[in-house]
Motif scaffolding. Structure first.
Motif, PDB file in Angstrom:
ATOM      1  N   MET A 119       0.827  -1.214   0.000  1.00  0.00           N
ATOM      2  CA  MET A 119       0.000   0.000   0.000  1.00  0.00           C
ATOM      3  C   MET A 119       0.856   1.257   0.000  1.00  0.00           C
ATOM      4  O   MET A 119       0.605   2.195  -0.780  1.00  0.00           O
ATOM      5  N   VAL A 120       1.891   1.305   0.851  1.00  0.00           N
ATOM      6  CA  VAL A 120       2.702   2.521   0.900  1.00  0.00           C
ATOM      7  C   VAL A 120       3.552   2.657  -0.357  1.00  0.00           C
ATOM      8  O   VAL A 120       3.814   3.781  -0.822  1.00  0.00           O
ATOM      9  N   GLN A 121       3.975   1.550  -0.940  1.00  0.00           N
ATOM     10  CA  GLN A 121       4.709   1.638  -2.207  1.00  0.00           C
ATOM     11  C   GLN A 121       3.813   2.179  -3.316  1.00  0.00           C
ATOM     12  O   GLN A 121       4.273   2.940  -4.180  1.00  0.00           O
ATOM     13  N   GLN A 122       2.547   1.814  -3.278  1.00  0.00           N
ATOM     14  CA  GLN A 122       1.608   2.343  -4.262  1.00  0.00           C
ATOM     15  C   GLN A 122       1.435   3.849  -4.074  1.00  0.00           C
ATOM     16  O   GLN A 122       1.457   4.620  -5.043  1.00  0.00           O
ATOM     17  N   LEU A 123       1.283   4.297  -2.831  1.00  0.00           N
ATOM     18  CA  LEU A 123       1.087   5.722  -2.561  1.00  0.00           C
ATOM     19  C   LEU A 123       2.324   6.542  -2.921  1.00  0.00           C
ATOM     20  O   LEU A 123       2.211   7.651  -3.459  1.00  0.00           O
ATOM     21  N   LEU A 124       3.510   5.994  -2.631  1.00  0.00           N
ATOM     22  CA  LEU A 124       4.745   6.755  -2.840  1.00  0.00           C
ATOM     23  C   LEU A 124       5.392   6.477  -4.190  1.00  0.00           C
ATOM     24  O   LEU A 124       6.341   7.164  -4.574  1.00  0.00           O
ATOM     25  N   GLY A 125       4.889   5.473  -4.905  1.00  0.00           N
ATOM     26  CA  GLY A 125       5.368   5.218  -6.252  1.00  0.00           C
ATOM     27  C   GLY A 125       6.810   4.786  -6.342  1.00  0.00           C
ATOM     28  O   GLY A 125       7.477   5.031  -7.360  1.00  0.00           O
ATOM     29  N   SER A 126       7.315   4.145  -5.289  1.00  0.00           N
ATOM     30  CA  SER A 126       8.720   3.743  -5.272  1.00  0.00           C
ATOM     31  C   SER A 126       8.943   2.729  -4.163  1.00  0.00           C
ATOM     32  O   SER A 126       8.047   2.446  -3.363  1.00  0.00           O
ATOM     33  N   GLU A 127      10.156   2.213  -4.096  1.00  0.00           N
ATOM     34  CA  GLU A 127      10.559   1.440  -2.932  1.00  0.00           C
ATOM     35  C   GLU A 127      10.689   2.400  -1.743  1.00  0.00           C
ATOM     36  O   GLU A 127      10.847   3.611  -1.913  1.00  0.00           O
ATOM     37  N   VAL A 128      10.639   1.829  -0.539  1.00  0.00           N
ATOM     38  CA  VAL A 128      10.590   2.656   0.670  1.00  0.00           C
ATOM     39  C   VAL A 128      11.529   2.091   1.732  1.00  0.00           C
ATOM     40  O   VAL A 128      11.956   0.943   1.667  1.00  0.00           O
ATOM     41  N   TYR A 129      11.818   2.937   2.707  1.00  0.00           N
ATOM     42  CA  TYR A 129      12.540   2.510   3.905  1.00  0.00           C
ATOM     43  C   TYR A 129      11.875   3.163   5.116  1.00  0.00           C
ATOM     44  O   TYR A 129      11.019   4.049   4.967  1.00  0.00           O
ATOM     45  N   ILE A 130      12.240   2.726   6.311  1.00  0.00           N
ATOM     46  CA  ILE A 130      11.655   3.288   7.525  1.00  0.00           C
ATOM     47  C   ILE A 130      12.432   4.532   7.940  1.00  0.00           C
ATOM     48  O   ILE A 130      13.612   4.458   8.306  1.00  0.00           O
ATOM     49  N   HIS A 131      11.769   5.665   7.860  1.00  0.00           N
ATOM     50  CA  HIS A 131      12.355   6.925   8.335  1.00  0.00           C
ATOM     51  C   HIS A 131      12.327   6.983   9.860  1.00  0.00           C
ATOM     52  O   HIS A 131      13.289   7.445  10.491  1.00  0.00           O
ATOM     53  N   GLN A 132      11.229   6.505  10.447  1.00  0.00           N
ATOM     54  CA  GLN A 132      11.067   6.564  11.903  1.00  0.00           C
ATOM     55  C   GLN A 132       9.992   5.550  12.307  1.00  0.00           C
ATOM     56  O   GLN A 132       9.025   5.338  11.565  1.00  0.00           O
ATOM     57  N   SER A 133      10.150   4.945  13.467  1.00  0.00           N
ATOM     58  CA  SER A 133       9.086   4.120  14.027  1.00  0.00           C
ATOM     59  C   SER A 133       8.938   4.469  15.502  1.00  0.00           C
ATOM     60  O   SER A 133       9.912   4.814  16.173  1.00  0.00           O
ATOM     61  N   ARG A 134       7.696   4.369  15.990  1.00  0.00           N
ATOM     62  CA  ARG A 134       7.469   4.732  17.394  1.00  0.00           C
ATOM     63  C   ARG A 134       6.130   4.179  17.875  1.00  0.00           C
ATOM     64  O   ARG A 134       5.260   3.839  17.076  1.00  0.00           O
TER      65      ARG A 134
END
Length: 303
Positions: A119-134
């Protein structure tokens, strides 16, 4: 890379008014948009409002172990002394625990859940990484709230995130009801960047994570946006999922109920939007607040 210094001045470069968004809300190509897991209706709602709520997306049984793990952290005095653990300023209770995907293998696997990742790859149109988790935790009767803010304003100023190409996935670890301080969002606010007055202090994160005073939009701008778009509270049982765009204005009240409210947040950033130097001109925040080293694309892992 987008030169956002001209587009998103704030804090030391504060100027009144609002600036239009200079990138799309959904970055998917036509093929990604058509073949991704989110429907066209869901994409249009996210694009219009800046968030998408899915009640009961995960089962309570799937998320219960995460709440249990938070409980163990709260009982560990050594863990509570770490920088990653933020205590409530008025009560000796945990307010936030950062870097959860590095602290816990179970949380790390959840960031790579194939449904969530697609889902997040679809929204961002690319591969992703974790910027922050909490995890943000509000104990019954004493959990403090969070001021109105745009995450992007902070990540841009204090971490060096260049563009609005990140999305937060919030998973409710407890029921979120109208009384225990649920998240509030202003629909449509993600389409404007609201500059915030005030100079960024050195090491601002040591205080702002407890009580935020810098990076808070002027009340006049908040009132204008809320009068135009309203305010919504996505509620639901444990396991409900909220996806919200990095520039959507949001806040939450104190928990005045006896029921705890704990929400897990994974911030996914596009690999094409990796951090630069902070636009405030200050030193970058610690890596557990804004990843700079471990930015390899995530790969899906079956839960």
């Amino acid at each position: 890379m987008l030169q956002t210094t001209e587009f998103y001045p704030t804090r030391e470069r504060y100027t009144e008014g609002r600036f239009p968004r200079n990138e799309p809300v959904i970055h998917a190509s036509p093929v990604q948009r058509a073949e991704g897991p989110l429907s066209e209706y869901e994409l249009e709602k996210y694009e219009r409002d800046g968030f998408l709520s899915m009640e009961g997306y995960f089962s309570p049984e799937e998320v219960a172990p995460f709440f249990d793990e938070l409980d163990q952290i709260e009982k560990d005095p050594v863990m509570c002394e770490k920088d990653q653990v933020i205590m409530d300023p008025n009560q000796q209770k945990v307010r936030s625990v950062f870097d959860m995907h590095n602290i816990s293998s179970a949380f790390d696997r959840m960031t790579r859940h194939p449904h969530l990742l697609s889902m997040v790859q679809q929204l961002l149109g690319s591969e992703v990484y974790i910027h922050q988790s909490r995890i943000n935790d509000k104990s019954g009767f004493c959990g403090n709230g969070f001021e109105w803010h745009s995450d992007f304003e902070t990540w841009h100023s204090e971490d060096g995130m260049p563009a609005m190409r990140a999305v937060s996935a919030s998973i409710m670890l407890t029921d979120n009801n109208a009384f225990n301080g649920p998240l509030m969002l202003i629909p449509g606010s993600h389409q404007s960047f609201v500059p915030c007055p005030g100079e960024t202090p050195d090491n601002n994160w040591t205080e702002s994570l407890k009580t935020q005073t810098v990076g808070v939009p002027p009340r006049e701008a908040l009132a204008d946006l809320a009068n135009a778009g309203g305010i919504e509270q996505p509620l639901g049982p444990a396991g409900s999922l909220l996806l919200f765009e990095c520039n959507t204005l949001h806040a939450s009240n104190a928990n005045m109920s006896p029921w705890p409210r704990s929400n897990l947040f994974f911030v996914y950033n596009s690999v094409d939007n990796r951090l630069q130097q902070p636009f405030s001109g200050k030193a970058p925040r610690p890596g557990f607040l804004g990843a700079r080293e471990n930015t390899r694309p995530l790969t899906a892992v079956r839960p």
